[in-house]
Design an enzyme around this catalytic site. Structure first.
Site, PDB file in Angstrom:
ATOM      1  N   ASN A  95       0.681  -1.280   0.104  1.00  0.00           N
ATOM      2  CA  ASN A  95      -0.077   0.001   0.053  1.00  0.00           C
ATOM      3  C   ASN A  95       0.787   1.504   0.035  1.00  0.00           C
ATOM      4  O   ASN A  95       0.597   2.148  -0.657  1.00  0.00           O
ATOM      5  CB  ASN A  95      -0.997  -0.019   1.320  1.00  0.00           C
ATOM      6  CG  ASN A  95      -1.406   1.435   1.411  1.00  0.00           C
ATOM      7  OD1 ASN A  95      -2.317   1.869   0.943  1.00  0.00           O
ATOM      8  ND2 ASN A  95      -0.956   1.958   2.619  1.00  0.00           N
ATOM      9  N   TYR A 164       3.438   9.372 -10.832  1.00  0.00           N
ATOM     10  CA  TYR A 164       2.640   8.627 -10.164  1.00  0.00           C
ATOM     11  C   TYR A 164       1.487   7.852 -11.123  1.00  0.00           C
ATOM     12  O   TYR A 164       0.861   6.637 -10.833  1.00  0.00           O
ATOM     13  CB  TYR A 164       1.754   9.804  -9.233  1.00  0.00           C
ATOM     14  CG  TYR A 164       0.615   9.385  -8.197  1.00  0.00           C
ATOM     15  CD1 TYR A 164       0.852   8.755  -6.947  1.00  0.00           C
ATOM     16  CD2 TYR A 164      -0.738   9.255  -8.722  1.00  0.00           C
ATOM     17  CE1 TYR A 164      -0.231   8.293  -6.126  1.00  0.00           C
ATOM     18  CE2 TYR A 164      -1.686   8.817  -7.923  1.00  0.00           C
ATOM     19  CZ  TYR A 164      -1.552   8.309  -6.710  1.00  0.00           C
ATOM     20  OH  TYR A 164      -2.628   7.768  -6.135  1.00  0.00           O
ATOM     21  N   LYS A 168       1.181   3.985 -10.786  1.00  0.00           N
ATOM     22  CA  LYS A 168      -0.155   3.510 -10.701  1.00  0.00           C
ATOM     23  C   LYS A 168      -0.831   2.481 -11.837  1.00  0.00           C
ATOM     24  O   LYS A 168      -1.415   1.327 -11.720  1.00  0.00           O
ATOM     25  CB  LYS A 168      -1.258   4.326 -10.121  1.00  0.00           C
ATOM     26  CG  LYS A 168      -0.823   5.161  -8.869  1.00  0.00           C
ATOM     27  CD  LYS A 168      -0.595   3.988  -7.826  1.00  0.00           C
ATOM     28  CE  LYS A 168      -0.353   4.887  -6.361  1.00  0.00           C
ATOM     29  NZ  LYS A 168      -0.233   3.762  -5.398  1.00  0.00           N
TER      30      LYS A 168
END
Length: 264
Positions: A95, A164, A168
């Site tokens: 996570n 980012y 992702k």
């Protein structure tokens, strides 16, 4: 087994990275509330210990581990220590994550790009690999990663978080690929793609009580069909579902919890 029993995690051990705050803390709390013992890993050991204390208050065993998930030796040690202290490993939440400073591509640096890729993508690979080393011999396990709606679409106001977004998107397809690879070993690999959520990412800008933060939240709320941001506790249900027997036939999938963001 009754329907609600499918969601119980009694006798299981879960490892959560980034467990000191935000989504990671919510996941760790959810694991304890559903009956699992929990290893809470975070770069901030004091924050990890606070989450572990909550798990102990639920009657669970819990440990706090300091880990830099972008570093291979740290992830290896984190996983080994979980098994050593808690006896097994059934569920892993990869996570931990960060976002870069928003800036035009012509001003971006390789150092910044690499740091985000290391923390948001390479760490998922390392955590999943070490978990698989434990789970393949036992022929069971759940590997769950935190992706993002920005793994599917560009940022709504200009695409200025490209590292980012790339990381992702990598998590989404890594989840698909690893889900297929580990399916014969009875290990399910899935991910959660949150919407914009009130966490500490980017310095907690989505939680701050400042005019800038209020303006950002207003733009997100206007773009979101449900008209609001997410709260970390709203991800506890999907976390328990993916960690439990309720999702045993599901693998390689990324679940969007997004207030309808990806629907239009």
């Amino acid at each position: 087994m009754g329907t609600l029993d499918l969601f119980r995690l009694d006798g299981k051990v879960a490892l959560v990275t980034g467990a000191g705050s935000g989504l990671g803390r919510a996941y760790a709390e959810a694991m304890a509330e559903a009956g699992a013992d929990v290893a809470c890993a975070d770069l901030d050991l004091a924050a990890a210990e606070a989450t572990a204390a909550y798990a102990r208050d639920q009657g669970r065993q819990a440990i706090a581990l300091q880990a830099d998930v972008s570093k291979e030796p740290s992830v290896v040690a984190m996983t080994a220590e979980t098994v050593r202290q808690l006896g097994r490993l059934d569920v892993v939440f990869a996570n931990a994550g960060i976002a870069e400073v928003r800036q035009p591509i012509v001003e971006a640096t390789l150092e910044q790009w690499q740091r985000v890729i290391d923390v948001d993508l390479t760490s998922v690979f390392l955590t999943a690999r070490e978990a698989a080393k434990v789970m393949v011999p036992q022929r069971s396990g759940k590997i769950i990663s935190t992706a993002s709606i920005i793994g599917f679409v560009a940022v709504h106001d200009g695409g200025l978080t490209r590292a980012y977004a790339a990381a992702k998107a990598g998590v989404v397809n890594f989840t698909r690929s690893l889900g297929v690879e580990l399916a014969p070993h009875n290990i399910q690999v899935n991910a959660i793609a949150p919407t914009f959520t009130k966490t500490n990412i980017r310095g907690g800008i989505l939680r701050a009580e400042t005019p800038e933060s209020a303006a950002i939240r207003a733009k997100i709320e206007e773009r979101t069909p449900m008209g609001r941001l997410g709260d970390p506790d709203e991800f506890k249900g999907v976390a328990v579902f993916l960690a439990s027997a309720a999702s045993n036939l599901m693998t390689g999938f990324t679940v969007a919890v997004d207030g309808g963001w990806l629907a239009w």
